[in-house]
Structure formats: C-alpha cells, structure tokens
Motif scaffolding. Structure first.
Motif, PDB file in Angstrom:
ATOM      1  N   GLN A  47      -2.238   8.966 -12.499  1.00  0.00           N
ATOM      2  CA  GLN A  47      -2.504   7.444 -12.568  1.00  0.00           C
ATOM      3  C   GLN A  47      -2.851   7.171 -11.491  1.00  0.00           C
ATOM      4  N   VAL A  48      -4.000   6.415 -11.276  1.00  0.00           N
ATOM      5  CA  VAL A  48      -4.498   5.952  -9.759  1.00  0.00           C
ATOM      6  C   VAL A  48      -4.458   4.425  -9.450  1.00  0.00           C
ATOM      7  N   ALA A  49      -3.667   4.309  -8.237  1.00  0.00           N
ATOM      8  CA  ALA A  49      -3.900   2.918  -7.825  1.00  0.00           C
ATOM      9  C   ALA A  49      -4.623   3.195  -6.323  1.00  0.00           C
ATOM     10  N   ILE A  50      -5.277   2.135  -6.116  1.00  0.00           N
ATOM     11  CA  ILE A  50      -6.447   2.134  -4.823  1.00  0.00           C
ATOM     12  C   ILE A  50      -6.068   1.051  -4.153  1.00  0.00           C
ATOM     13  N   VAL A  51      -6.052   1.283  -2.883  1.00  0.00           N
ATOM     14  CA  VAL A  51      -5.975   0.173  -1.853  1.00  0.00           C
ATOM     15  C   VAL A  51      -7.277   0.429  -0.932  1.00  0.00           C
ATOM     16  N   ILE A  52      -8.149  -0.671  -0.607  1.00  0.00           N
ATOM     17  CA  ILE A  52      -9.354  -0.527   0.089  1.00  0.00           C
ATOM     18  C   ILE A  52      -9.419  -1.652   1.303  1.00  0.00           C
ATOM     19  N   CYS A 111     -10.332 -12.113 -10.717  1.00  0.00           N
ATOM     20  CA  CYS A 111      -9.417 -10.899 -10.779  1.00  0.00           C
ATOM     21  C   CYS A 111      -7.984 -11.601 -10.919  1.00  0.00           C
ATOM     22  N   GLU A 112      -7.187 -10.543 -11.430  1.00  0.00           N
ATOM     23  CA  GLU A 112      -5.920 -10.957 -11.727  1.00  0.00           C
ATOM     24  C   GLU A 112      -5.153 -11.113 -10.317  1.00  0.00           C
ATOM     25  N   PRO A 113      -3.998 -12.217 -10.517  1.00  0.00           N
ATOM     26  CA  PRO A 113      -3.101 -11.966  -9.308  1.00  0.00           C
ATOM     27  C   PRO A 113      -2.261 -10.643  -9.468  1.00  0.00           C
ATOM     28  N   TYR A 114      -1.679 -10.349  -8.324  1.00  0.00           N
ATOM     29  CA  TYR A 114      -0.992  -9.164  -8.204  1.00  0.00           C
ATOM     30  C   TYR A 114       0.385  -9.725  -8.755  1.00  0.00           C
ATOM     31  N   VAL A 115       0.888  -8.759  -9.764  1.00  0.00           N
ATOM     32  CA  VAL A 115       2.194  -8.943 -10.475  1.00  0.00           C
ATOM     33  C   VAL A 115       2.603  -7.391 -10.624  1.00  0.00           C
ATOM     34  N   ARG A 116       3.889  -7.139  -9.973  1.00  0.00           N
ATOM     35  CA  ARG A 116       4.051  -5.713  -9.881  1.00  0.00           C
ATOM     36  C   ARG A 116       4.367  -5.087 -11.385  1.00  0.00           C
ATOM     37  N   SER A 147       1.083   1.400   1.801  1.00  0.00           N
ATOM     38  CA  SER A 147       2.461   1.888   1.605  1.00  0.00           C
ATOM     39  C   SER A 147       3.476   0.867   0.969  1.00  0.00           C
ATOM     40  N   LEU A 148       3.138  -0.551   1.133  1.00  0.00           N
ATOM     41  CA  LEU A 148       4.034  -1.398   0.232  1.00  0.00           C
ATOM     42  C   LEU A 148       3.639  -1.444  -1.032  1.00  0.00           C
ATOM     43  N   ARG A 149       2.329  -1.371  -1.582  1.00  0.00           N
ATOM     44  CA  ARG A 149       2.124  -1.228  -3.214  1.00  0.00           C
ATOM     45  C   ARG A 149       2.631  -0.022  -3.636  1.00  0.00           C
ATOM     46  N   ALA A 150       2.477   1.208  -2.803  1.00  0.00           N
ATOM     47  CA  ALA A 150       2.783   2.630  -3.334  1.00  0.00           C
ATOM     48  C   ALA A 150       4.415   2.587  -3.723  1.00  0.00           C
ATOM     49  N   ILE A 151       5.018   1.959  -2.672  1.00  0.00           N
ATOM     50  CA  ILE A 151       6.711   1.816  -2.826  1.00  0.00           C
ATOM     51  C   ILE A 151       6.883   1.200  -3.906  1.00  0.00           C
ATOM     52  N   GLU A 152       6.140  -0.087  -4.122  1.00  0.00           N
ATOM     53  CA  GLU A 152       6.542  -0.897  -5.238  1.00  0.00           C
ATOM     54  C   GLU A 152       6.362  -0.417  -6.825  1.00  0.00           C
ATOM     55  N   VAL A 153       5.281   0.305  -6.956  1.00  0.00           N
ATOM     56  CA  VAL A 153       4.719   0.794  -8.108  1.00  0.00           C
ATOM     57  C   VAL A 153       5.150   2.156  -8.239  1.00  0.00           C
TER      58      VAL A 153
END
Ligand code: UDP
Length: 238
Positions: A47-52, A111-116, A147-153
């Motif tokens: 499962q891949v999440a990306i921050v650019i 795009c979609e709003p961020y909702v964890r 870092s933040l999104r990685a922790i959240e998801v």
C-alpha cells in the motif's frame, strides 16, 4: 510469493527531483521512471502513500527573499505541491494504477480534501494516495507532512527518496572520505547533527517510533528491494 518487510509505505519525493536535469518544472521522463518503480511495488501488494515536495516550482523562503510575505509564499509553495501531485497522479494512471490526490487545502474541483479515515480506506483498497498541499499550514515542510501523514495512516516506514543513496558522515559531494551509515539511531543523527530531514519532521518520527529510510530513488529497482527488506540506503530507527 515474496515476503514483504513493509506493507504500507509513505514515499517522500522532493519536488526538485521531479525537474530532472532542468532544475525547474516537471520532467516527464522522471515522472515516468518513478511511476514504473511505484507500479512494481503496488503489484506486489504494497500500500503506497506519497508526499511530494514543491521545490521545483516554488518555495516560501524564495518568495521571502524577494520581499514577499512569508506566509503568502508558503501557501504558494503548498499549491506547487498540488501541481506536482496531479502530475504524478496522471503519470501513475497512465500506467493503469488507481490513485487519489488528497489535499490539505480544499479544492474540490481538483481533488479530494484530506480526511484521514478516507485516506486509510483508499490505501486498504489498493489505491495510491498522494497527499498534496503539505500540512495545510505555513512554516512547515513537505518532510514534516510526510512524517505526519505516515503516523496518521499508520505507515510502516517513511521512505525518503533522494539523489544520494543514504546518510553519510559528511556531504559525499564535498568530502571524498565520507562514508555511508547502513543504519543509525535517531539519537545519533541528533548528536552528529546529520541532515536527514528538518527537525520538526525528524522529531515526529522519533517520538512516534516511525523508521525512516533514506535511499536513492533514481536507481531502478531500489523501491522493490526496500520493501523486500534489502539492506540499501540508511535505516534510521529508535
Ligand atoms: N509548505 C508549507 N507547509 C507545508 C508544506 C510545504 O508552507 O506543510 C511550503 C513551503 O513554502 C515549502 C514549499 O511548500 O518551501 C514546498 O515544499 P518543500 O520545500 O518541502 O518541497 P521540497 O523541498 O521537498 O521540494
């Protein structure tokens, strides 16, 4: 079937890398190469999440230097990351992958709003989630977003793709005697003042026990090797 060491990854790509040798804008050959690397791991079930980042288009600090208000510049930087997110989304889709861009600043036509919870659901369904617009707040970076999104998801690891193949004792471009760490503790990175991420991003990972791997994203096959647990790049853990 290959054993996966990491099942959910947060891949951090710098905006600068996207510009290839041009130093500005988006190089389609780089996008294509990255998409192929990402496709390989998605097909393995990762499962891949990306921050650019947005450095190939605009950085807040850049605006400040030319007399612009810092906060205004930072918002421009965040919008730049959305442009990059959309570019990588298109490229991934051309390779037949399912993706969603989720933005920390609402722009629902785009795009979609961020909702964890939705982000996690997308990941569970095998969609690549690209987090755009950073944290949505000025004075932060896309490393901190990663870092933040990685922790959240609840990602297993932050993979920081760079143009160097890890963390070195000194800058390998300037000091020929510099050697690479294969693994190093968060504490040692602090004490040796090694430049891995900005301190906010780094501290978030440290306090939440989230490992970081710094690796060379431009070398084909590296992403697969990492998720299979190969010893490449530099692993930073507790
Ligand atoms: N930015 C911000 N808040 C965030 C993330 C990014 O204000 O949460 C702005 C900031 O101005 C930054 C720019 O967006 O300079 C681009 O991000 P970054 O510099 O992290 O990109 P990279 O260096 O990875 O290309």
């Amino acid at each position: 079937m290959t054993q996966l060491k990491y099942k959910r990854i947060l891949l951090k790509l710098s905006g600068e890398a996207l510009s290839g040798d041009k130093g500005y804008g988006i190089d389609p050959t780089v996008l294509d190469a990255y998409s192929l690397e990402i496709k390989q791991v998605v097909e393995m079930g990762v499962q891949v999440a990306i921050v650019i980042g947005g450095g190939n288009i605009f950085r807040g600090i850049q605006g400040e230097r030319s007399g612009m208000d810092r906060v205004q510049g930072d918002y421009m930087g965040m919008l730049a990351t959305v442009i990059n997110a959309m570019a990588i989304q298109s490229s991934l889709e051309q390779h037949g992958l399912y993706t969603r861009v989720m933005s920390a600043i609402k722009m629902e036509q785009v795009c979609e709003p961020y909702v964890r919870r939705r982000a996690v659901r997308h990941l569970e369904k095998g969609r690549i989630v690209i987090f755009g617009a950073g944290t949505g707040n000025p004075y932060f970076t896309t490393d901190t977003t990663a870092s933040l999104r990685a922790i959240e998801v609840e990602a297993d690891v932050v993979l920081k793709g760079t143009k160097v193949d890890g963390v070195y004792t000194a800058d390998p471009f300037k000091d020929k005697t510099a050697t690479r760490f294969t693994t190093i503790s968060f504490q040692d990175v602090y004490e040796k003042k090694l430049n891995v991420m900005d301190l906010t991003a780094f501290t978030l990972c440290k306090e939440n026990n989230l490992p970081i791997i710094v690796f060379d994203m431009n070398k084909s096959g590296n992403l697969i090797r990492l998720v299979e647990g190969d010893d490449i790049g530099t692993l930073i853990t507790g």
